[in-house]
Design a protein around this motif. Structure first.
Motif: not given
Length: 283
Positions: A80-81, A83-85, A89-90
């Motif tokens: 998830a980290d 994907t955030k960078e 979208d996840q």
């Protein structure tokens, strides 16, 4: 067991077992052959190594543990980290793309920075090697398909990865997929490769640090989900995704250059190390 594929005198390919700083030869079989034949890798090594020649690990040339896997299936956006960078979208379903054998390099072999793009990036990942497969594999049985685990650096040419919505070209430049140094059999690894610290270092500085527990789709889930659509086979490799810290997401961007050394270390699996070298200019 820690299986390695290597050359002696730069020319004679052998399969062996890594024991500390030495390698015991098991002969000329390949892991692809052993897995296709359904060999028990632990029993095979125990039976063969008593008569094997011993070599110093620092005096051989490593090859990828498997040089011609049937399929290399990579997983994007599985932390998830990361994907955030990213600009995405996840997703609720694994993001899958292929790697081709022609992109593979071994531990200690140069990772090639292509002449046509200045955007080579690192991605430390855990690789999963299968000993059997099939379709519609129940998640509860999925880990029975795992032969062992290894390390992968999914070198990515970002400019080409993002030229189109589909990532395959940027993930398949020749000489960018580092794999190894060893295949560690599943009996020596926590079930599903869980709870292992993963760290990527560039020139000795830590640039990625995570734990395989942080994967959104764990190994069992990946095997089960992929097999809904694709028949998995012995010798297939699943590259399970990278955590946050990639160079392309930084400001300023951290791009690998000629002479850089990139290391990926996964707890219990070892260290995969490669120097970066510029591709020879086109003539």
């Amino acid at each position: 067991m820690r299986y390695v594929n290597f050359l002696t005198d730069g020319k004679q390919r052998q399969l062996g077992v890594l024991q500390g700083t030495s390698i015991v030869s098991l002969g000329n079989a390949t892991l692809e052959e052993l897995l296709a034949q359904g060999e028990d890798l632990v029993a095979y090594a125990n039976a063969q190594r008593a008569s094997g020649t011993e070599y110093r690990a620092d005096q051989v040339t490593f090859l990828p543990p498997l040089t011609h896997p049937g399929k290399i299936i990579c997983v994007g956006l599985n932390y998830a980290d990361h994907t955030k960078e990213s600009p995405y979208d996840q997703p609720s379903y694994p993001t899958l793309f292929p790697r081709f054998n022609t992109s593979l390099i071994a531990h200690g072999e140069p990772m090639i920075r292509p002449v046509i793009s200045d955007s080579l990036d690192f991605e430390g990942e855990m690789a999963v090697v299968l000993k059997r497969g099939g379709r519609h594999i129940p998640r509860v049985n999925a880990l029975d398909c795992v032969a062992g685990y290894s390390i992968f650096n999914d070198g990515s040419v970002r400019e080409y990865q993002f030229k189109a919505p589909q990532w395959t070209v940027g993930k398949n430049f020749d000489g960018t997929g580092a794999f190894g140094p060893a295949l560690v059999t599943a009996d020596e690894v926590p079930e599903g490769g869980k709870g292992l610290k993963l760290e990527t270092r560039l020139n000795g500085k830590t640039v990625q640090s995570a734990n395989t527990d942080d994967m959104l789709f764990d190994v069992a889930a990946l095997i089960s989900i992929i097999s809904e659509a694709i028949a998995l086979e012995a010798g297939d490799v699943i590259v399970s995704g990278t955590p946050a810290g990639i160079g392309w997401a930084r400001e300023p961007k951290l791009i690998m250059r000629d002479g850089d050394v990139c290391e990926v270390e996964i707890e219990g699996l070892g260290v995969l190390s490669n120097i970066v070298r510029d591709e020879a200019p086109r003539r």
